[in-house]
Design a protein around this motif. Structure first.
Motif, PDB file in Angstrom:
ATOM      1  N   LEU A  16       0.822  -1.205   0.000  1.00 33.25           N
ATOM      2  CA  LEU A  16       0.000   0.000   0.000  1.00 33.25           C
ATOM      3  C   LEU A  16       0.860   1.262   0.000  1.00 33.25           C
ATOM      4  O   LEU A  16       0.550   2.240  -0.694  1.00 33.25           O
ATOM      5  N   LYS A  19       2.165   1.808  -3.529  1.00 34.94           N
ATOM      6  CA  LYS A  19       1.132   2.361  -4.410  1.00 34.94           C
ATOM      7  C   LYS A  19       0.878   3.833  -4.092  1.00 34.94           C
ATOM      8  O   LYS A  19       0.756   4.654  -4.995  1.00 34.94           O
ATOM      9  N   ALA A  20       0.791   4.151  -2.806  1.00 32.58           N
ATOM     10  CA  ALA A  20       0.556   5.540  -2.404  1.00 32.58           C
ATOM     11  C   ALA A  20       1.736   6.417  -2.795  1.00 32.58           C
ATOM     12  O   ALA A  20       1.559   7.564  -3.212  1.00 32.58           O
ATOM     13  N   SER A  21       2.937   5.902  -2.679  1.00 29.21           N
ATOM     14  CA  SER A  21       4.134   6.652  -3.051  1.00 29.21           C
ATOM     15  C   SER A  21       4.110   7.009  -4.529  1.00 29.21           C
ATOM     16  O   SER A  21       4.469   8.121  -4.921  1.00 29.21           O
ATOM     17  N   ILE A  23       1.507   7.511  -6.298  1.00 32.46           N
ATOM     18  CA  ILE A  23       0.491   8.547  -6.483  1.00 32.46           C
ATOM     19  C   ILE A  23       1.038   9.908  -6.061  1.00 32.46           C
ATOM     20  O   ILE A  23       0.830  10.908  -6.731  1.00 32.46           O
ATOM     21  N   VAL A  37       4.130  10.597   2.144  1.00 32.71           N
ATOM     22  CA  VAL A  37       3.110   9.640   1.688  1.00 32.71           C
ATOM     23  C   VAL A  37       2.050   9.454   2.773  1.00 32.71           C
ATOM     24  O   VAL A  37       0.846   9.489   2.490  1.00 32.71           O
ATOM     25  N   ALA A  41      -1.941  10.528   2.633  1.00 29.12           N
ATOM     26  CA  ALA A  41      -3.006   9.540   2.856  1.00 29.12           C
ATOM     27  C   ALA A  41      -3.927   9.971   3.985  1.00 29.12           C
ATOM     28  O   ALA A  41      -5.161   9.858   3.878  1.00 29.12           O
ATOM     29  N   HIS A  44      -6.064  12.907   2.823  1.00 24.95           N
ATOM     30  CA  HIS A  44      -7.103  12.438   1.910  1.00 24.95           C
ATOM     31  C   HIS A  44      -8.258  11.788   2.680  1.00 24.95           C
ATOM     32  O   HIS A  44      -9.430  12.034   2.370  1.00 24.95           O
TER      33      HIS A  44
END
Length: 85
Positions: A16, A19-21, A23, A37, A41, A44
């Motif tokens: 996760l 993936k977030a990195s 983005i 990161v 998150a 958000h």
């Protein structure tokens, strides 16, 4: 929330974070720090909950529920529910 001195990085959490990195990164060569990161998150999550609260009286439940995630979502148009725990 309990404060801990370390964060255990399980395989799923690492997936996760990766993936977030991607983005958060400004381009394919950028490697943002984990703190950026995590901040993105958390921001958000908080903003998404605020957005759901704002539109719940303006939109029908079916429309709002299209934006539900496995962590946050509108249920029966009566409240926003966190599914994290």
């Amino acid at each position: 929330m309990t404060r801990r001195t370390s964060l255990k990085i399980t395989d799923e959490r690492q997936r996760l974070l990766d993936k977030a990195s991607a983005i958060v990164a400004s381009d394919q060569h950028d490697d943002p720090p984990m703190s950026d990161v995590l901040d993105a998150a958390l921001t958000h999550l908080v903003e998404s909950e605020e957005n759901i609260q704002k539109v719940r009286e303006e939109l029908d439940p079916e429309t709002v529920q299209q934006f539900n995630t496995s962590v946050l979502g509108l249920r029966y148009r009566t409240r926003v529910e966190s599914r994290w725990r």
